[in-house]
Design a protein around this motif. Sequence first.
Motif, PDB file in Angstrom:
ATOM      1  N   ALA A 375      53.759   2.759  23.881  1.00  0.00           N
ATOM      2  CA  ALA A 375      54.541   3.787  24.576  1.00  0.00           C
ATOM      3  C   ALA A 375      53.797   5.116  24.546  1.00  0.00           C
ATOM      4  CB  ALA A 375      55.913   3.927  23.929  1.00  0.00           C
ATOM      5  N   LYS A 376      53.394   5.592  25.705  1.00  0.00           N
ATOM      6  CA  LYS A 376      52.622   6.823  25.817  1.00  0.00           C
ATOM      7  C   LYS A 376      53.467   8.043  25.431  1.00  0.00           C
ATOM      8  CE  LYS A 376      48.979   4.728  27.459  1.00  0.00           C
ATOM      9  NZ  LYS A 376      47.715   4.645  26.670  1.00  0.00           N
ATOM     10  N   GLY A 377      52.844   8.952  24.675  1.00  0.00           N
ATOM     11  CA  GLY A 377      53.497  10.206  24.302  1.00  0.00           C
ATOM     12  C   GLY A 377      54.671  10.052  23.361  1.00  0.00           C
ATOM     13  N   VAL A 378      54.755   8.920  22.660  1.00  0.00           N
ATOM     14  CA  VAL A 378      55.889   8.642  21.766  1.00  0.00           C
ATOM     15  C   VAL A 378      55.416   8.596  20.310  1.00  0.00           C
ATOM     16  CG1 VAL A 378      57.640   6.927  21.127  1.00  0.00           C
ATOM     17  CG2 VAL A 378      57.176   7.406  23.539  1.00  0.00           C
ATOM     18  N   GLY A 379      56.132   9.320  19.434  1.00  0.00           N
ATOM     19  CA  GLY A 379      55.849   9.280  18.013  1.00  0.00           C
ATOM     20  C   GLY A 379      56.658   8.197  17.329  1.00  0.00           C
ATOM     21  N   HIS A 380      56.670   8.220  16.002  1.00  0.00           N
ATOM     22  CA  HIS A 380      57.315   7.136  15.254  1.00  0.00           C
ATOM     23  C   HIS A 380      58.808   7.040  15.556  1.00  0.00           C
ATOM     24  CE1 HIS A 380      57.660   4.175  12.075  1.00  0.00           C
ATOM     25  NE2 HIS A 380      58.697   4.835  11.595  1.00  0.00           N
ATOM     26  N   TYR A 381      59.518   8.151  15.426  1.00  0.00           N
ATOM     27  CA  TYR A 381      60.970   8.110  15.623  1.00  0.00           C
ATOM     28  C   TYR A 381      61.333   7.905  17.088  1.00  0.00           C
ATOM     29  CZ  TYR A 381      61.211   9.606  10.792  1.00  0.00           C
ATOM     30  OH  TYR A 381      61.072   9.661   9.435  1.00  0.00           O
TER      31      TYR A 381
END
Length: 412
Positions: A375-381
Amino acid sequence: MLYALHELQRSLLSPMVTAASVLKEVTHSPLNPLRDLPFVRAVGANSELFTRLMQRYHKPNWDIETVDVDGKPVAVKTEITIDKPFCKLIHFRKETKVQGPKLLIVAPLSGHFATLLRDTVRTTLADHDVWVTDWVDAKMVPLSDGEFRLEDYVDYIKEFICSLAPRLNVMSVCQPTVPVLAAVSLLASERNPCIPDSMIMMGGPIDARRSPTAVNQFADEHSHQWFTNQMVMRVPQNYPGFSRLVYPGFMQHASFMAMNPDRHLNAHWEFYKHLMQGDQDSAEAHRQFYDEYNAVLDMPAEYYLDTVRIVFQDFLLPRGEWNIREQRVDPGAITKTALFTIEGELDDISGNGQTEAAQSLCSGIPKTRRKHLLAKGVGHYGIFSGRKFRTIIYPQISQFVQKQMRSKKQLA
């Protein structure tokens, strides 16, 4: 000793926290004609900030009473279907005839309560019949209930899967990707008919050797004995789990904050400014996030130390050397369960490739029944909550589950 000192500090601060909380309520009260004066706002902002930094945070409520199904609100009842010493299996039962595909969400036992997945549950409920593992704070579990190791976690997952089979889909978020893969591998090796239709694995350390993060480096830089000596403590006598060895929640919380100190400092400074400006919407968003983030639980020490060694130091699962109760964990034995692995491009807890590793380990699953998403531009949470989860990630999860259901019907 440190745990006892922490509890003493909390007790000594309690009167000041109570006083600050009362002062906050008085200054914020709509009945206070002076509440919009700069000085009064400053007193209220300082009182609330002090209260929030020093108070105890208890387990939040799920607060899922309705869910929109096909554009209409449907009532939701929360039921405990299996009650074990270290975990409660919770069913979010919709008051409707059509429940949707069964989905077991395995929440992480890694510091926060399962309610951290509230957005995950609320989103998936619209199309699925959802159960969640709600892990118990170890300091609330009496010593008489015995130890809880990583292999016990795997046993719990196997039991939950078999209790909900057949036609079950299993979603694991972060830490539980490892024990869930182990549980399904063992079921497959046993040729157990309880085997789930699909596994959705999100942001977990299947192979922590790939793209190591600060979490992985910390585990690599310290010996297992160091973790035993420095991180494990006994529960004080004011809790039901008195004398149980745990990795305390307050230590975990300090670790969480230390990973991104600037981010948290800036967030609290912005919160203070919002209070001074009277921006209650922004202030409330801060409250909601940190009410959840600051609520932490104690983990059983033996489980925590097993996880450090097996997952982050010895990498037994990807090396094919993990045995549970004298049985080898072999993901290659899985042939009838579809696999969807999901990672966040900006994940700073489980690095890119760590979850995707399950794709090569599960070599017995046909490629047509495997999928991976970065998922592009997505962090852990962001992998399991927030706007991008709801609009980008979840629709693909729902489509994947539906596809497996259609495949099963065709085979039947």
